[in-house]
Design a protein around this motif. Structure first.
Motif, short mmCIF file in Angstrom:
data_model
loop_
_atom_site.label_atom_id
_atom_site.label_comp_id
_atom_site.label_asym_id
_atom_site.label_seq_id
_atom_site.Cartn_x
_atom_site.Cartn_y
_atom_site.Cartn_z
N VAL A 69 69.49 3.85 -94.45
CA VAL A 69 68.30 3.03 -94.25
C VAL A 69 68.62 1.55 -94.45
O VAL A 69 68.15 0.68 -93.71
N ALA A 70 69.45 1.26 -95.44
CA ALA A 70 69.79 -0.13 -95.77
C ALA A 70 70.59 -0.83 -94.67
O ALA A 70 70.79 -2.05 -94.73
N LEU A 71 71.05 -0.08 -93.66
CA LEU A 71 71.75 -0.69 -92.53
C LEU A 71 70.80 -1.36 -91.55
O LEU A 71 71.23 -2.14 -90.70
N ILE A 72 69.52 -1.04 -91.64
CA ILE A 72 68.53 -1.61 -90.71
C ILE A 72 67.99 -2.88 -91.35
O ILE A 72 67.10 -2.86 -92.20
N ARG A 73 68.54 -4.01 -90.92
CA ARG A 73 68.23 -5.28 -91.59
C ARG A 73 67.55 -6.30 -90.70
O ARG A 73 67.00 -7.28 -91.19
N THR A 74 67.59 -6.09 -89.40
CA THR A 74 66.98 -7.03 -88.46
C THR A 74 66.19 -6.25 -87.41
O THR A 74 66.34 -5.04 -87.26
N THR A 75 65.36 -6.98 -86.67
CA THR A 75 64.63 -6.32 -85.59
C THR A 75 65.57 -5.84 -84.50
O THR A 75 65.28 -4.84 -83.83
#
Length: 352
Positions: A69-75
């Motif tokens: 989950v923490a890999l999703i950092r930008t749109t």
């Protein structure tokens, strides 16, 4: 008789229990890990992810899930993830999906609910035109984050509310997270016209399922794996025909059940429970929805007609508009007819 694996591969399907980030393929996880190299423990090598996604227990699975989950950092990360999920589902002949999205974890990364909704709605439109895939959303509370997560999820669901949103959910660990704690948030979501589809009875027992039904007004149960422990619950579920979103490989990989051979799915069907087959977090568990249908075929001794009935059961249990249900149900019937052979005595059984 046609080869069952080939039949399953071409069978039009609906997927009702699959998590957004948990659907990231090894290729996409590796690409995201490479984007954020140096600040993540997730391997950037797709080949290394099989070992990384080997879980000692359910708590370990949650730990690894949160790292992804923490890999999703930008749109841009979010768009890549969602679009590729749509592509992968369509390749399995999935015609309709209710994807479980967790706005709160994206909020923690600095992506607002408004941005989340804008991105996923853009992908929903593209998926319909490019892949012939109908995408809908279930916004779920990650239980491990408690009230702040429930507040933001409710805001995303009722304040921002993307057009494709159909239901309100509750995921994450069940131990230490009583379903009743979230009753007020579910009451508000239901009052706003959303369906109720919480997880229950996956890593805990039958009382959690009762609470999901009685307190959260669950219309479908995510997993419900341990329902067979309580004969009164089994009778109630059979009478009310509340759908159970069953994910066999997930249950085995998270050690919720010991093996496929001991999975309660056959007993659920024998008891008259309404089941659907789903993939949960497929790449993390080394599976696909297509593979889960193959597992179900083996556990339930299904023939082509039985598999088609199982696919239609998911369509019928979905929160899709009736016109969509009718269209996809017709596709399943047409597919079954087109693959029928002259074999007079097909083996296996059907699930109705």
């Amino acid at each position: 008789m046609t080869d069952l694996n080939a039949f399953i591969a071409g069978l039009p399907k609906a997927e009702l229990h699959v998590h957004h980030v948990g659907s990231a393929s090894p290729r996409i996880v590796a690409e995201l890990a490479a984007r954020h190299a140096g600040s993540t423990t997730v391997p950037a090598d797709p080949a290394a992810l099989a070992d990384y996604f080997t879980f000692s227990d359910f708590a370990h699975f949650i730990e690894i899930y949160q790292a992804v989950v923490a890999l999703i950092r930008t749109t841009d990360d979010l768009h890549l993830l969602t679009y590729e999920i749509a592509r992968d589902l369509a390749a399995q002949q999935v015609r309709y999906v209710e994807l479980q999205v967790t706005p709160y974890t994206h909020h923690l990364a600095g992506i607002s609910p408004e941005q989340v909704c804008e991105v996923i709605e853009d992908v929903r439109a593209k998926a319909a035109t490019e892949f012939g895939l109908e995408m809908r959303w279930i916004f779920d509370i990650p239980g491990e984050y408690g009230a702040p997560a429930a507040d933001l999820t409710l805001h995303a669901a009722t304040g921002v509310r993307p057009d494709g949103l159909v239901a309100f959910g509750l995921g994450g660990p069940e131990i230490g997270q009583p379903r009743g704690f979230y009753q007020s948030w579910f009451d508000q979501a239901i009052a706003a016209g959303l369906h109720s589809a919480p997880h229950a009875g996956e890593s805990t027992g039958a009382p959690t399922i009762w609470d999901a039904i009685n307190l959260l007004k669950a219309e479908r149960i995510g997993h419900g794996t341990h329902c067979m422990e309580d004969p009164k619950l089994v009778d109630f579920l059979a009478e009310k025909q509340i759908p159970l979103e069953v994910s066999p490989t997930s249950n085995v990989r998270t050690r919720v059940v010991d093996s496929y051979e001991t999975h309660p799915l056959p007993r659920m069907v024998e008891a008259g429970l309404r089941v659907t087959i789903n993939s949960d977090d497929p790449p993390m568990f080394g599976t696909t929805l297509t593979n889960e249908y193959a597992v179900a075929a083996r556990l339930l001794d299904l023939d082509e007609a039985g598999l088609a009935a199982l696919a239609k059961a998911a369509v019928d249990a979905s929160f899709a508009p009736e016109a969509v249900k009718k269209r996809i149900g017709g596709e399943i019937d047409g597919y079954l007819s087109s693959t029928a052979t002259s074999s007079p005595e097909p083996t296996g059984t059907s699930v109705e």
